[in-house]
Every structure is written in structure tokens, then in C-alpha cells.
Scaffold this motif. Sequence first.
Motif, PDB file in Angstrom:
ATOM      1  N   LEU A 157     -44.096 -14.529  33.662  1.00 41.93           N
ATOM      2  CA  LEU A 157     -43.365 -13.743  33.463  1.00 41.93           C
ATOM      3  C   LEU A 157     -42.845 -12.995  31.596  1.00 41.93           C
ATOM      4  CD1 LEU A 157     -40.880 -14.389  36.224  1.00 41.93           C
ATOM      5  CD2 LEU A 157     -42.104 -12.070  36.738  1.00 41.93           C
ATOM      6  N   ARG A 158     -42.764 -14.403  31.645  1.00 42.30           N
ATOM      7  CA  ARG A 158     -42.674 -13.984  29.740  1.00 42.30           C
ATOM      8  C   ARG A 158     -44.297 -13.538  29.073  1.00 42.30           C
ATOM      9  NH1 ARG A 158     -41.821 -18.924  29.179  1.00 42.30           N
ATOM     10  NH2 ARG A 158     -43.005 -19.619  28.301  1.00 42.30           N
ATOM     11  N   LEU A 159     -44.784 -13.446  29.749  1.00 40.49           N
ATOM     12  CA  LEU A 159     -46.528 -13.240  28.233  1.00 40.49           C
ATOM     13  C   LEU A 159     -46.715 -11.924  29.245  1.00 40.49           C
ATOM     14  CD1 LEU A 159     -48.621 -15.851  29.562  1.00 40.49           C
ATOM     15  CD2 LEU A 159     -48.055 -14.535  27.054  1.00 40.49           C
ATOM     16  N   ALA A 160     -45.755 -11.328  30.904  1.00 36.47           N
ATOM     17  CA  ALA A 160     -46.206  -9.724  30.833  1.00 36.47           C
ATOM     18  C   ALA A 160     -45.065  -9.422  30.660  1.00 36.47           C
ATOM     19  CB  ALA A 160     -46.048 -10.143  32.872  1.00 36.47           C
ATOM     20  N   ALA A 161     -43.999  -9.757  29.969  1.00 41.46           N
ATOM     21  CA  ALA A 161     -42.917  -9.051  28.958  1.00 41.46           C
ATOM     22  C   ALA A 161     -43.143  -8.659  28.156  1.00 41.46           C
ATOM     23  CB  ALA A 161     -41.753  -9.698  29.843  1.00 41.46           C
ATOM     24  N   SER A 162     -43.827 -10.129  27.154  1.00 39.21           N
ATOM     25  CA  SER A 162     -43.939  -8.994  25.992  1.00 39.21           C
ATOM     26  C   SER A 162     -45.364  -8.691  26.017  1.00 39.21           C
ATOM     27  CB  SER A 162     -44.392 -10.920  24.853  1.00 39.21           C
ATOM     28  OG  SER A 162     -45.899 -11.716  25.595  1.00 39.21           O
ATOM     29  N   SER A 208     -49.030  -6.253  27.172  1.00 41.02           N
ATOM     30  CA  SER A 208     -49.738  -5.612  27.789  1.00 41.02           C
ATOM     31  C   SER A 208     -50.920  -5.661  28.714  1.00 41.02           C
ATOM     32  CB  SER A 208     -49.179  -3.816  27.453  1.00 41.02           C
ATOM     33  OG  SER A 208     -47.832  -3.011  27.277  1.00 41.02           O
ATOM     34  N   TYR A 209     -50.744  -5.705  30.362  1.00 41.87           N
ATOM     35  CA  TYR A 209     -51.847  -5.928  30.891  1.00 41.87           C
ATOM     36  C   TYR A 209     -52.243  -4.862  31.429  1.00 41.87           C
ATOM     37  CZ  TYR A 209     -50.523 -10.627  28.989  1.00 41.87           C
ATOM     38  OH  TYR A 209     -50.864 -11.095  27.118  1.00 41.87           O
ATOM     39  N   ASP A 210     -53.337  -5.032  31.642  1.00 42.85           N
ATOM     40  CA  ASP A 210     -54.225  -4.049  33.074  1.00 42.85           C
ATOM     41  C   ASP A 210     -53.869  -4.538  34.303  1.00 42.85           C
ATOM     42  OD1 ASP A 210     -55.428  -1.604  31.173  1.00 42.85           O
ATOM     43  OD2 ASP A 210     -56.667  -3.257  30.517  1.00 42.85           O
ATOM     44  N   LEU A 211     -54.412  -6.266  34.777  1.00 44.83           N
ATOM     45  CA  LEU A 211     -53.969  -6.144  35.507  1.00 44.83           C
ATOM     46  C   LEU A 211     -53.379  -8.518  35.800  1.00 44.83           C
ATOM     47  CD1 LEU A 211     -55.145  -6.428  38.551  1.00 44.83           C
ATOM     48  CD2 LEU A 211     -56.872  -7.571  37.708  1.00 44.83           C
ATOM     49  N   ILE A 212     -52.564  -8.488  36.716  1.00 46.53           N
ATOM     50  CA  ILE A 212     -52.383  -9.624  36.984  1.00 46.53           C
ATOM     51  C   ILE A 212     -53.113 -10.434  37.692  1.00 46.53           C
ATOM     52  CG2 ILE A 212     -50.095 -11.477  37.572  1.00 46.53           C
ATOM     53  CD1 ILE A 212     -48.636  -8.463  35.817  1.00 46.53           C
ATOM     54  N   VAL A 213     -53.856 -11.212  38.104  1.00 44.95           N
ATOM     55  CA  VAL A 213     -53.874 -12.366  38.791  1.00 44.95           C
ATOM     56  C   VAL A 213     -52.993 -13.399  39.094  1.00 44.95           C
ATOM     57  CG1 VAL A 213     -55.646 -13.758  39.446  1.00 44.95           C
ATOM     58  CG2 VAL A 213     -56.817 -11.585  38.073  1.00 44.95           C
ATOM     59  N   ARG A 215     -41.651 -10.284  42.672  1.00 45.80           N
ATOM     60  CA  ARG A 215     -41.192  -9.249  42.957  1.00 45.80           C
ATOM     61  C   ARG A 215     -40.349  -9.097  41.644  1.00 45.80           C
ATOM     62  NH1 ARG A 215     -40.513 -12.015  48.390  1.00 45.80           N
ATOM     63  NH2 ARG A 215     -39.973 -14.157  47.560  1.00 45.80           N
ATOM     64  N   ARG A 216     -39.984 -10.026  40.673  1.00 52.04           N
ATOM     65  CA  ARG A 216     -40.327 -10.197  39.429  1.00 52.04           C
ATOM     66  C   ARG A 216     -40.649  -9.059  38.540  1.00 52.04           C
ATOM     67  NH1 ARG A 216     -36.467 -15.420  37.585  1.00 52.04           N
ATOM     68  NH2 ARG A 216     -36.064 -16.412  39.967  1.00 52.04           N
ATOM     69  N   LEU A 217     -42.316  -8.606  39.059  1.00 52.42           N
ATOM     70  CA  LEU A 217     -42.722  -7.942  38.360  1.00 52.42           C
ATOM     71  C   LEU A 217     -42.902  -6.475  38.737  1.00 52.42           C
ATOM     72  CD1 LEU A 217     -46.369 -10.006  38.216  1.00 52.42           C
ATOM     73  CD2 LEU A 217     -44.964  -9.028  36.335  1.00 52.42           C
ATOM     74  N   ARG A 218     -42.336  -6.313  39.519  1.00 52.98           N
ATOM     75  CA  ARG A 218     -42.029  -5.420  40.648  1.00 52.98           C
ATOM     76  C   ARG A 218     -41.099  -4.790  39.736  1.00 52.98           C
ATOM     77  NH1 ARG A 218     -46.468  -4.258  40.233  1.00 52.98           N
ATOM     78  NH2 ARG A 218     -48.187  -4.647  41.424  1.00 52.98           N
ATOM     79  N   ALA A 219     -39.851  -5.776  39.604  1.00 51.42           N
ATOM     80  CA  ALA A 219     -38.250  -5.219  39.514  1.00 51.42           C
ATOM     81  C   ALA A 219     -38.364  -4.433  37.637  1.00 51.42           C
ATOM     82  CB  ALA A 219     -37.355  -6.151  39.963  1.00 51.42           C
ATOM     83  N   ASP A 220     -39.267  -5.148  37.335  1.00 50.03           N
ATOM     84  CA  ASP A 220     -39.348  -5.043  35.930  1.00 50.03           C
ATOM     85  C   ASP A 220     -40.247  -3.657  35.096  1.00 50.03           C
ATOM     86  OD1 ASP A 220     -39.230  -4.440  33.107  1.00 50.03           O
ATOM     87  OD2 ASP A 220     -40.056  -6.647  32.854  1.00 50.03           O
ATOM     88  N   SER A 221     -39.630  -2.607  35.150  1.00 49.40           N
ATOM     89  CA  SER A 221     -40.020  -0.893  34.598  1.00 49.40           C
ATOM     90  C   SER A 221     -41.106  -1.178  33.776  1.00 49.40           C
ATOM     91  CB  SER A 221     -38.712   0.033  33.904  1.00 49.40           C
ATOM     92  OG  SER A 221     -38.313  -1.100  32.355  1.00 49.40           O
ATOM     93  N   LYS A 222     -41.341  -2.136  33.204  1.00 55.79           N
ATOM     94  CA  LYS A 222     -42.510  -2.074  32.229  1.00 55.79           C
ATOM     95  C   LYS A 222     -43.675  -3.064  32.823  1.00 55.79           C
ATOM     96  CE  LYS A 222     -44.857  -4.545  28.166  1.00 55.79           C
ATOM     97  NZ  LYS A 222     -44.639  -5.486  27.768  1.00 55.79           N
ATOM     98  N   THR A 223     -43.809  -3.185  33.751  1.00 49.79           N
ATOM     99  CA  THR A 223     -44.342  -4.422  34.641  1.00 49.79           C
ATOM    100  C   THR A 223     -44.774  -3.432  36.469  1.00 49.79           C
ATOM    101  OG1 THR A 223     -43.514  -6.193  35.335  1.00 49.79           O
ATOM    102  CG2 THR A 223     -44.828  -5.983  33.366  1.00 49.79           C
TER     103      THR A 223
END
Lengths: 175, 374
Positions: free
Chosen positions: B38-43, B45-50, B65-73
Motif C-alpha cells: 500500500l505504501r509503495l502504491a501510494a508513493s 504509479s504502477y500500471d498493474l498490481i499483482v 479494498r484499500r487500493l480501491r478506496a484511494d483515488s490514486k489507485t
Amino acid sequence: MLTSRNLVNADMLTEAHRISCRVAVGPHGLIGLLNDATTSLLEIEDVYFSRLQQPAKIVAQYEAAHLVKAQVTLIVLARREDLGPQGLARGGYTRVFPVPVLLTTPEYEVQGTVEVVRQFDAVELLVAGIGRFVQVYNAAAVPTLHGETSFSGGVILVNRARIELVAQTAHGKAA
Amino acid sequence: MAKLLVVDDDADVRGLLRVTLAKLGHEITLAARGEEGLRLAASDSYDLIVLDLMMPDLDGHEVTRRLRADSKTQNTPILILTARAQTADFDAAVEAGADSYLAKPYDADILYRRVADLLKQSAERRQAAPGHNAQANLGRVTTVIGLRGGTGTTTCAITLAGARLRAGRRVCLVDLSPSGGHVSLHLRLPVPVSWANLPAAPDSTTVAHHLLRHDSGLLVLAAPAQPVRAGLAAPTFRAVLDALLVFFTDVIVDAAPTLDEATWTALGASEQVLVVCTPEVCAVHTAVGILQVLASARPSGGLAYTVLNHVSPEHNLPLSAVEKALGGPPRLVIPYDRQQPLALTQGAPLIFAQPGALLPAALGAFALSLREAA
């Protein structure tokens, strides 16, 4: 003698719980561990614990745990290779024939195929056969009280002591 | 290619995924725990998360759920890769917001295709979004062409690609020459596969398997090392471009020294065309011819720029004569760089070995100014 430590992913289903875990197996595979008469326990790792009414929800996680073999009703494996060496898993290298069956326990209904040498024989399967678990291939299991859920895998091991009914569901030629 | 974040608590699986996915040229970042993911995804931009499901601190459902709740991800594709592979798990993952699901142990080819499909769907979704500038997120094509041999076209293409790579872009360099590719020679890349090995209608996974990786991180679709009778067919190259544009921000085409089908397709797809010539009569004459053809018959619009490249220190036409022939000053004049012949001999392009040298400094700055102006 060389030993190896392979990890096999499995879903262990008890009367009320689903336990997703890994089992460290030796050269005799998972089937060898299950049939090891010197211990009634099974050591498991990376244990993720769910209740059957919400089987996808992980309610607890443990690095390691012990399962009482007699209390495990079903073991779901993705691939039959996970059972262990082919000869051990099916009791020899004799030519076998698939027979579609339904097995029930107090908590589950299991459908799939068992492999027989000559013809389907319930006595052989349930009473005379060796091993604590019956191997049902390409199988699906439905918890009786949670019909909306199902578990499927390349093989499901069914605790022989908990089987209450077995029926051949189609009469293919097996001889 | 794409930037992927892999979140899995199993070090062996992480290592395997890194190797497996890097084969497609993807840039892989690894995380061992859900919180770290989550920390990396917030810091960044990624094209895909496995994502694994079974992890000690936060399970994959909660991470999703947390990734979907964040507008960035919230729109980043999520592929669940797990040994917990029952229908109920799949349903729960989709409900939490995952896009796809793959059971361990996985087949590498199925993983490749699933990743490629998700990246493609993601790119298409971005394109279709209301108010979206269709070119903003998809990659762009730049073709470098010089029909007269010896003008340094390949050097310019490599320098351009290197400059954009150094600027943090995801760059693929395509060598379209059917006459024995020189990009691989400049970069000292062995050519086990080239565009000549592609099927007639390649998908993105197949194209990815045909890319070569230079030590700099530049990915190359090489030309066959030996001359072949014909270049790529137009439909095949169109499919190649479509696949590359999903993964790369910049596709640089080192065009064939002839207006064959693939080169024509590249010109039609290009946002920018760099016409390279040297200050000698035949090269300037050919450049004028190319510019006329582009002005009259190019299938779609984009900007053409002339680049005057001094590949020799002497016997050059005066700049005024070149300007007169071209009908105006060239967009860029590259001075003679005495280090370039040595760089070619050593297989160490100046843009990577000596980025401050005359040639990379001139072309690199120009390349970036073009990219920003576009």
C-alpha cells in the motif's frame, strides 16, 4: 538417504472450518504423511483460518499449527501431483479405471472419480482399502449446510472414517 | 514496458515473479507485506498490481479494498495470484475490487496473457474515459528516417531513444531495416529473435517475447541480423505498434532505407518524423524528396523535422546551400562529434557512455523539447 522438503498448498476442511495452509512433505509426499501411523497429528505452516459460512474471509493467521488427522474431513489439493509419488498415492502401478462417485460425510457431499483396478467395489473402497483417506479425483465438495459454497480441486482426499455413503453415479465400463 | 508492483509474502514467489515478468520487459517492484504494498502504491504509479491473498498483516482482500478506496489507485488493475483458489475466493476478490484472479501454481504463459490483457484493458479504459486526451496516456511514435545511407539515422534513433529513456520514459526502439539491422550492431546486442520471427498477427504477449533488452534498460525490436528479401507487412507492423503502445510511452522507429510497407505504416502512425540528412548533395536531395512525399501523401498528420547531421569533419556543403535546398533552416544541426566513430566501434552509444558529448547533448535536448512540445 537424501531428503527433500517440498511444500504443498492445501485446503483442510473440518466440520466447521476451512484451513488453508502449506504442508512440508518428504519423499513420500502428502499421502505418506497422512498414512503415517506413528502420529495422529499433521504439522501445517502458513495457516489461514476461515469459518465455513464465510469461507473466503480470513479470520486468523498463524505461522504454524497442528491438525488432528482424524478430525479433518476433506483435504482439497489443486493438482493430483501434490499427493506424492504416483505409485504410493494410488497403491501401486496397476492399470486403473476411473469410476464416477458420490461420497457423503455428515458435513459434505463430494463428487468426482475414484480409480479402481477391476470394478467398483464399495467394500474395497471403504473397508478393506489401505490408507486413512480416499482419493477422489477432479472432485467438487459442497458443505451440506452451506449449499452455496463449493470446493474443487484436482483431487479431494476424504477421511475414510467419516464417510457415510458412497454411490457409483454412472455405470461406465471398468473391467 | 509497464511498471508492475508485486505484493507477496513468499520470497520464492516474489523472486520467481520478478524473473518471469521481467522477461516481458516489465519493471518490477516487490513488496513482502500488504502494508508495504500500500505504501509503495501510494508513493509511485504502477500500471498493474499483482497481489497475493494470504499475507500475515493485511490479507489481499483488505489490500484490494484499500487500493480501491484511494483515488490514486482506484483504477489500477489488480491481479490476484494465490494458492487459495476456490470459487468463493474468486468472488470475494472481485467483490473487493480485483480485476482478475489466477491460481497458484500458475502457468507462465497464462500469467503473461493475463497481465497483457489487463494492461491492454486498462489502456483502453483510459482512452475511452470522458474528456480524455487520446494521446495523453498511450505511447507515441517517432520515426527517424534517412533514405540515403550513411547519414547517421540509426545513431540519431538510438540517441533519441536513449535521451527519452534517461528522462524516465518507457522506450522501445524498433529497427525496421530489412537489410541487416544496425541498431543491434550499435548496441552490441545478440539477435536471437527479431521481427522476422513474428507471426502475421502478433498479440502483445508475443511481441513482448520478441524484444531484446540492452543493459541501459532500452528495449529493442530488432531487425534480422542478416538481410531479408522483404520487410514487415503493414498489418503485422500495425499490430506490433498497437501492442507496443500499450506498454511504452515512447516508440522510436529507425525506419528502413526504403519506403516499404512497414516504414509507411510507421510514418502514418508517427507524431513526429525526423528526416536525417548530411550536408552533401545526394543526402540533401533525398531529404527534400522525403519531405515532399510526406507533405503530399503521408496518411496522417504529424510534424516532420529535418536534422542536419555532420558525420564527417570535411567536404560539407555550406549551411546556406542546405537551407536553400530545404527551403528553410534545418530544425536541428548536429555538429561533428569526433567521439562518435569510436563509440560505434566500441559498441557504446554516446548517449549512454558519454551523455555530455556533442552529439547526445544536441540531439538529446532537441528530443526532449519535441516531447514536451507535443
